[in-house]
Design an enzyme around this catalytic site. Structure first.
Site, PDB file in Angstrom:
ATOM      1  N   ASP A  40       7.092  -2.921   0.909  1.00  0.00           N
ATOM      2  CA  ASP A  40       8.520  -2.868   0.573  1.00  0.00           C
ATOM      3  C   ASP A  40       8.735  -3.408  -0.838  1.00  0.00           C
ATOM      4  OD1 ASP A  40      11.191  -2.390   0.981  1.00  0.00           O
ATOM      5  OD2 ASP A  40      11.547  -4.203   2.156  1.00  0.00           O
ATOM      6  N   HIS A  57       7.740   3.536  -6.880  1.00  0.00           N
ATOM      7  CA  HIS A  57       6.815   4.185  -5.933  1.00  0.00           C
ATOM      8  C   HIS A  57       5.499   4.528  -6.645  1.00  0.00           C
ATOM      9  CE1 HIS A  57       9.973   4.171  -3.084  1.00  0.00           C
ATOM     10  NE2 HIS A  57      10.669   5.177  -3.581  1.00  0.00           N
ATOM     11  N   LEU A 151     -14.359   0.758   5.698  1.00  0.00           N
ATOM     12  CA  LEU A 151     -12.944   0.532   6.032  1.00  0.00           C
ATOM     13  C   LEU A 151     -12.270   1.798   6.569  1.00  0.00           C
ATOM     14  CD1 LEU A 151     -10.362  -1.320   5.667  1.00  0.00           C
ATOM     15  CD2 LEU A 151     -10.057  -0.184   3.467  1.00  0.00           C
ATOM     16  N   ARG A 208       4.488  -8.151   5.324  1.00  0.00           N
ATOM     17  CA  ARG A 208       5.625  -7.422   4.755  1.00  0.00           C
ATOM     18  C   ARG A 208       5.886  -7.984   3.372  1.00  0.00           C
ATOM     19  NH1 ARG A 208      10.778  -4.574   7.198  1.00  0.00           N
ATOM     20  NH2 ARG A 208      11.718  -3.995   5.217  1.00  0.00           N
TER      21      ARG A 208
HETATM   22  C1  FPP Z   1       9.492   0.845   0.185  1.00  0.00           C
HETATM   23  O1  FPP Z   1      10.090   0.475  -1.033  1.00  0.00           O
HETATM   24  C2  FPP Z   1       8.445   1.828   0.002  1.00  0.00           C
HETATM   25  C3  FPP Z   1       8.413   3.090   0.534  1.00  0.00           C
HETATM   26  C4  FPP Z   1       9.472   3.601   1.391  1.00  0.00           C
HETATM   27  C5  FPP Z   1       7.349   4.043   0.273  1.00  0.00           C
HETATM   28  C6  FPP Z   1       5.979   3.496   0.139  1.00  0.00           C
HETATM   29  C7  FPP Z   1       5.224   4.384  -0.796  1.00  0.00           C
HETATM   30  C8  FPP Z   1       4.320   3.980  -1.699  1.00  0.00           C
HETATM   31  C9  FPP Z   1       3.862   2.606  -1.831  1.00  0.00           C
HETATM   32  C10 FPP Z   1       3.719   4.923  -2.669  1.00  0.00           C
HETATM   33  C11 FPP Z   1       2.878   6.012  -2.116  1.00  0.00           C
HETATM   34  C12 FPP Z   1       1.989   5.653  -0.984  1.00  0.00           C
HETATM   35  C13 FPP Z   1       0.753   6.149  -0.824  1.00  0.00           C
HETATM   36  C14 FPP Z   1      -0.010   5.832   0.417  1.00  0.00           C
HETATM   37  C15 FPP Z   1       0.110   6.986  -1.815  1.00  0.00           C
HETATM   38  P1  FPP Z   1      11.637   0.670  -1.207  1.00  0.00           P
HETATM   39  O2  FPP Z   1      11.867   1.944  -1.902  1.00  0.00           O
HETATM   40  O3  FPP Z   1      12.332   0.562   0.125  1.00  0.00           O
HETATM   41  O4  FPP Z   1      12.024  -0.550  -2.094  1.00  0.00           O
HETATM   42  P2  FPP Z   1      13.424  -1.326  -2.123  1.00  0.00           P
HETATM   43  O5  FPP Z   1      13.632  -1.901  -0.739  1.00  0.00           O
HETATM   44  O6  FPP Z   1      13.221  -2.385  -3.144  1.00  0.00           O
HETATM   45  O7  FPP Z   1      14.467  -0.336  -2.482  1.00  0.00           O
END
Ligand code: FPP
Length: 263
Positions: A40, A57, A151, A208
């Site tokens: 997150d 991201h 892994l 988390r």
């Molecule tokens: C949460 O941050 C993250 C996600 C919903 C997506 C997770 C994706 C990645 C880490 C990148 C791609 C993954 C792979 C496996 C290649 P958020 O957008 O909710 O952050 P915020 O709460 O600060 O808005």
């Protein structure tokens, strides 16, 4: 009461000489076998840098790579990453499209490294709901890494724990309807066999990032006996040191409470 116990433990560990670092391996009983992460804070990190959410991201992919490398090095058996939840569809369409483009690129670009490092890529979730091109690249990476014995990197994609429990319940009921199982025979292993995570080791440590204290529909069944670790660090900044901190905290709790949880 809980507060008293915690401060007593803090004092006990403050007195301990030097807690081992992972350069000096931890006893196997204090090392998590299966780690899962709610990644997150990509958006918040991007905003802090004066960038747009998708840059967060994008930067998060580097953390995925770093954390995967590190788990492989310290011989963690399984790492499950919450990459796209069933709730994530509610995000703006442009962001959803970007996330899938990023995922597809990851699956193609990281293949060589996963293979070189003996990592087996798997996935949990309702995978048939993913875009076709993502499903195809996912299948290809799974096929190419299926014989790897290091892994297990498991991506949770279009994943929701309530969905998973519903689907497991249906699976168990089908066994009852076909006479393979009687209602009295439904036990925890019977349900676990029907979960998306069937065959994976029990979850030991759930991390988390970015400070929230919610499970967000992630691994609800599997988290029953896991240690929960929340860090304020946003996912794009979560690297080796942060993961080592989480593992050492896990080891500290194991040393203090023993292997069997008492509550
Ligand atoms: C949460 O941050 C993250 C996600 C919903 C997506 C997770 C994706 C990645 C880490 C990148 C791609 C993954 C792979 C496996 C290649 P958020 O957008 O909710 O952050 P915020 O709460 O600060 O808005």
């Amino acid at each position: 009461m809980a507060e008293k116990l915690d401060s007593k433990l803090e004092a006990q560990f403050a007195k301990a000489p030097i807690w081992p670092t992972l350069d000096a391996p931890l006893p196997a009983s204090q090392m998590p076998d299966h780690i899962a992460i709610i990644m997150d804070g990509n958006g918040r990190w991007a905003a802090q840098q004066g960038m747009v959410r998708i840059n967060g991201h994008q930067a998060g992919v580097d953390s995925v790579r770093n954390v995967t490398r590190y788990c492989g090095q310290v011989h963690v058996t399984a790492l499950t990453l919450y990459a796209f939840s069933t709730e994530n569809w509610k995000r703006p369409q442009a962001e959803v499209r970007f996330l899938f483009r990023l995922l597809k690129k990851y699956l193609v670009n990281e293949r060589a490294e996963l293979i070189a490092n003996n990592v087996r890529l798997t996935a949990v979730g309702n995978l048939t709901g993913l875009p076709d091109d993502v499903q195809a690249e996912l299948q290809r990476t799974r096929d190419l890494t299926v014989r790897n014995s290091g892994l297990n990197l498991c991506l949770a994609l279009n994943y929701g724990a309530q969905d998973e429990i519903l689907s497991a319940s249906r699976g168990v009921l089908e066994h009852v309807a076909s006479g393979k199982l009687s209602p009295a025979e439904i036990d925890e292993p019977a349900i676990e066999k029907e979960l998306f995570t069937a065959g994976m080791p029990p979850l030991d440590l759930l991390i988390r990032t970015a400070g929230e204290r919610r499970l967000s529909n992630f691994l609800l069944w599997q988290a029953s006996h896991a240690e929960f670790y929340v860090t304020p660090i946003c996912w794009p900044e979560f690297g080796k040191d942060a993961l080592e901190g989480a593992i050492l905290e896990y080891a500290r709790r194991k040393a203090a409470y023993g292997v069997a949880p008492t509550a």
